[in-house]
Write a protein that holds these residues in place. Structure first.
Motif, mmCIF file in Angstrom:
data_model
loop_
_atom_site.group_PDB
_atom_site.id
_atom_site.type_symbol
_atom_site.label_atom_id
_atom_site.label_comp_id
_atom_site.label_asym_id
_atom_site.label_seq_id
_atom_site.Cartn_x
_atom_site.Cartn_y
_atom_site.Cartn_z
ATOM 1 N N ARG A 13 0.890 -1.283 -0.103
ATOM 2 C CA ARG A 13 0.111 0.014 -0.161
ATOM 3 C C ARG A 13 0.902 1.301 0.056
ATOM 4 N NH1 ARG A 13 -3.206 -3.053 3.884
ATOM 5 N NH2 ARG A 13 -2.091 -1.854 5.472
ATOM 6 N N PHE A 14 1.932 1.346 0.806
ATOM 7 C CA PHE A 14 2.948 2.308 0.812
ATOM 8 C C PHE A 14 3.648 2.523 -0.583
ATOM 9 C CE2 PHE A 14 6.734 4.400 1.202
ATOM 10 C CZ PHE A 14 6.643 5.486 2.128
ATOM 11 N N ARG A 15 4.109 1.592 -1.131
ATOM 12 C CA ARG A 15 4.569 1.628 -2.351
ATOM 13 C C ARG A 15 3.760 2.401 -3.269
ATOM 14 N NH1 ARG A 15 4.852 0.341 -7.799
ATOM 15 N NH2 ARG A 15 3.736 -1.468 -7.554
ATOM 16 N N ARG A 16 2.654 1.687 -3.425
ATOM 17 C CA ARG A 16 1.528 2.343 -4.576
ATOM 18 C C ARG A 16 1.035 3.870 -4.303
ATOM 19 N NH1 ARG A 16 -1.970 -3.264 -5.804
ATOM 20 N NH2 ARG A 16 -0.097 -4.441 -6.669
ATOM 21 N N ASP A 17 1.056 4.094 -2.956
ATOM 22 C CA ASP A 17 0.791 5.508 -2.524
ATOM 23 C C ASP A 17 1.891 6.296 -3.262
ATOM 24 O OD1 ASP A 17 -0.725 7.512 -1.296
ATOM 25 O OD2 ASP A 17 0.883 7.472 0.387
ATOM 26 N N VAL A 18 2.883 5.829 -3.065
ATOM 27 C CA VAL A 18 4.375 6.688 -3.440
ATOM 28 C C VAL A 18 4.241 6.642 -4.911
ATOM 29 C CG1 VAL A 18 6.804 6.800 -3.484
ATOM 30 C CG2 VAL A 18 5.474 6.557 -1.453
ATOM 31 N N HIS A 19 4.132 5.529 -5.476
ATOM 32 C CA HIS A 19 4.061 5.348 -7.043
ATOM 33 C C HIS A 19 2.719 6.364 -7.556
ATOM 34 C CE1 HIS A 19 4.300 3.193 -10.874
ATOM 35 N NE2 HIS A 19 3.292 3.679 -11.174
ATOM 36 N N GLN A 20 1.735 6.615 -7.084
ATOM 37 C CA GLN A 20 0.877 7.490 -7.495
ATOM 38 C C GLN A 20 0.948 8.912 -7.511
ATOM 39 O OE1 GLN A 20 -2.893 6.681 -5.448
ATOM 40 N NE2 GLN A 20 -3.900 6.876 -7.525
ATOM 41 N N SER A 21 2.278 9.322 -6.584
ATOM 42 C CA SER A 21 2.557 10.809 -6.507
ATOM 43 C C SER A 21 3.979 10.870 -6.801
ATOM 44 C CB SER A 21 1.815 11.324 -5.189
ATOM 45 O OG SER A 21 2.438 10.653 -4.067
ATOM 46 N N PRO A 22 4.360 10.686 -7.933
ATOM 47 C CA PRO A 22 6.035 10.656 -8.120
ATOM 48 C C PRO A 22 6.631 12.062 -8.140
ATOM 49 C CG PRO A 22 4.946 10.334 -10.185
ATOM 50 C CD PRO A 22 3.627 10.174 -8.971
ATOM 51 N N GLU A 23 7.747 12.196 -7.852
ATOM 52 C CA GLU A 23 8.395 13.535 -7.793
ATOM 53 C C GLU A 23 9.854 13.541 -8.432
ATOM 54 O OE1 GLU A 23 6.685 15.755 -3.928
ATOM 55 O OE2 GLU A 23 7.693 13.744 -3.597
ATOM 56 N N LEU A 24 10.152 14.447 -9.203
ATOM 57 C CA LEU A 24 11.586 14.533 -9.741
ATOM 58 C C LEU A 24 12.651 14.937 -8.627
ATOM 59 C CD1 LEU A 24 10.642 16.263 -13.074
ATOM 60 C CD2 LEU A 24 10.754 13.999 -12.804
ATOM 61 N N GLY A 25 13.710 14.639 -9.181
ATOM 62 C CA GLY A 25 15.095 14.829 -8.383
ATOM 63 C C GLY A 25 15.156 16.470 -7.458
ATOM 64 N N PHE A 26 15.391 16.268 -6.206
ATOM 65 C CA PHE A 26 15.390 17.213 -5.206
ATOM 66 C C PHE A 26 13.828 17.941 -5.197
ATOM 67 C CE2 PHE A 26 19.880 17.602 -6.892
ATOM 68 C CZ PHE A 26 20.430 16.939 -5.916
ATOM 69 N N GLU A 27 13.093 17.278 -5.756
ATOM 70 C CA GLU A 27 11.638 17.760 -5.471
ATOM 71 C C GLU A 27 10.651 16.886 -4.789
ATOM 72 O OE1 GLU A 27 9.850 18.873 -9.308
ATOM 73 O OE2 GLU A 27 11.507 20.203 -9.774
ATOM 74 N N GLU A 28 11.463 16.059 -3.964
ATOM 75 C CA GLU A 28 10.682 14.779 -3.426
ATOM 76 C C GLU A 28 10.114 15.299 -1.882
ATOM 77 O OE1 GLU A 28 14.654 13.157 -5.454
ATOM 78 O OE2 GLU A 28 13.790 14.887 -4.059
ATOM 79 N N HIS A 29 9.542 16.270 -1.949
ATOM 80 C CA HIS A 29 9.122 16.826 -0.600
ATOM 81 C C HIS A 29 7.791 16.034 0.062
ATOM 82 C CE1 HIS A 29 11.382 20.338 -1.457
ATOM 83 N NE2 HIS A 29 10.749 20.715 -2.792
ATOM 84 N N GLU A 30 6.947 15.552 -1.204
ATOM 85 C CA GLU A 30 5.850 14.846 -0.481
ATOM 86 C C GLU A 30 6.382 13.554 0.025
ATOM 87 O OE1 GLU A 30 1.787 13.787 0.582
ATOM 88 O OE2 GLU A 30 2.733 15.700 0.526
ATOM 89 N N THR A 31 7.161 12.857 -1.093
ATOM 90 C CA THR A 31 7.691 11.422 -0.768
ATOM 91 C C THR A 31 8.383 11.650 0.522
ATOM 92 O OG1 THR A 31 7.863 11.146 -3.231
ATOM 93 C CG2 THR A 31 9.203 9.737 -1.845
ATOM 94 N N SER A 32 9.434 12.397 0.765
ATOM 95 C CA SER A 32 10.176 12.827 1.836
ATOM 96 C C SER A 32 8.988 12.684 3.192
ATOM 97 C CB SER A 32 10.980 13.785 1.923
ATOM 98 O OG SER A 32 11.733 13.722 2.915
#
Length: 395
Positions: A13-32
């Motif tokens: 579930r966590f992996r697919r949640d992250v997959h759904q909201s990808p972010e480019l390099g140095f912009e991973e604010h939501e992923t972080s």
């Protein structure tokens, strides 16, 4: 390690949640943020903001006091691609997708954090490094420059990458170079445009020059590099003129490509050959040729001792047949190289291919194979313990 169904479901579930909201390099604010929330839920201490959006979590064992320490690294960024996988959890960020499985890598490292936190009867410290910006924008170097190995006493470090060319349950690993060093090449040819029918003789045709440059550039490796030292030079893009201007010779042509090599010597030979070629064509045609060679990543070099540790863990956990024999390095690049240049360690390819996941990395139809998650969690967890045990045994 026998992962329970509810544990795996949580990670999927966590992996697919992250997959759904990808972010480019140095912009991973939501992923972080999501990673930090997961760590908070486990009560794991961490430092954030290293290398802009990177995170370093620390787990201290409850065994005998020890200075032994090991790092485990995962990357978090996505690619500038429009997703065409068709999965229900596909990217909601237009023009951005997890086409290389970094969502899976982050998830597997979090799974290892959870396991090590719950089973912390080891001696020493485990540092879990969540790295931003692996895809050619220097996140690994940024973390090193920001004090990764100065602020944290990491003695050995391991990283992994899912590998669709290997089947699930198989692992690729060798000592020495496992991934190539690489450059981005940009070339701009400044000529003199004009009428393609009326006065081509009065022009300095950049397309003509580009055609010759491409042809000759692709002979540099075959005639200037030792054939026993793998290297690649590929011109991958060209832009000049306009298809509607069928009789217009343009003023400029732009080319873009890459250099790859498994040794610094071969890489420099290709660079030097390309520079000489551009200079010779510039003088011969009376054009101006601008050449830019941008260092993207170093050779990813596996230290012998760490490689043996990883091989031991793989065979102990998954059996002798799990380790791919006579494995060959890849001409792909990986900026984990910047960490391995400072700290001994190893980089491991984890098989992720099966009939349900036929697409390779960087393909718009790719999706990380969730069947790999238990393999990655077990591998990372056991690598940490084995590394600490070996360090403690040496004293």
């Amino acid at each position: 390690m026998n992962m329970k169904t509810d544990e795996l479901d949580k990670l999927v579930r966590f992996r697919r949640d992250v997959h759904q909201s990808p972010e480019l390099g140095f912009e991973e604010h939501e992923t972080s943020r999501k990673v930090r929330e997961y760590l908070d839920s486990l009560g794991v201490e961490y430092v954030s903001g290293l290398g802009k959006t990177g995170i370093v979590a620390k787990i201290v064992g409850t065994g005998a006091q020890s200075d032994a320490s090991v790092g485990l690294r995962a990357d978090m960024d996505a690619l500038p691609l429009e997703e065409k996988s068709g999965v229900e959890y596909a990217s909601t960020n237009s023009g951005c997708m997890h086409a290389c499985g970094h969502d899976g890598h982050t998830t597997m490292l979090l799974g290892a954090v959870e396991h090590l936190q719950a089973n912390n009867d080891f001696s020493g410290s485990v540092y879990c490094v969540f790295q931003p910006a692996e895809e050619g924008v220097g996140g690994g170097k940024a973390m090193v420059d920001d004090g990764l190995f100065d602020r944290f006493s990491i003695r050995e470090i391991y990283g992994l990458h899912n590998w669709p060319a290997l089947p699930v349950g198989r692992f690729g690993l060798i000592a020495g170079p496992i991934m190539a060093g690489g450059d981005r090449v940009d070339i701009t040819i400044h000529g003199k445009g004009g009428h393609g029918g009326l006065n081509p003789h009065g022009c300095v045709d950049p397309i003509r020059i580009a055609a010759e440059l491409i042809h000759k550039a692709h002979t540099i490796v075959s005639r200037e590099v030792d054939p026993l030292s793998p290297a690649v030079l590929s011109i991958c893009a060209i832009h000049s003129g306009d298809l509607s201007g069928f009789a217009v010779i343009p003023n400029t042509a732009q080319l873009c490509g890459t250099i790859r090599a498994l040794s610094d010597e071969a890489r420099e030979t290709v660079r030097s050959g390309l520079k000489r070629l551009c200079e010779s064509l510039e003088h011969y045609y009376g054009a101006k040729i601008e050449l830019s060679i941008e260092d993207k990543f170093d050779v990813t070099f596996n230290e012998a001792g760490a490689t043996q540790t990883a091989k031991d863990v793989i065979t102990q956990c998954f059996g002798e047949r799990a380790l791919e024999r006579d494995y060959k390095p890849s001409m792909g690049g990986e900026d984990f190289a910047y960490m391995l240049a400072v700290c001994p360690g190893a980089y491991i390819h984890v098989g992720s291919g099966d009939d349900d996941h036929p697409y390779g990395l960087h393909n718009p139809q790719y999706d990380f194979n969730d069947k790999v998650i238990p393999y990655g969690v077990e591998l990372l967890s056991k690598l940490a313990r084995e590394s600490l045990d070996k360090q403690n045994a040496k004293g």
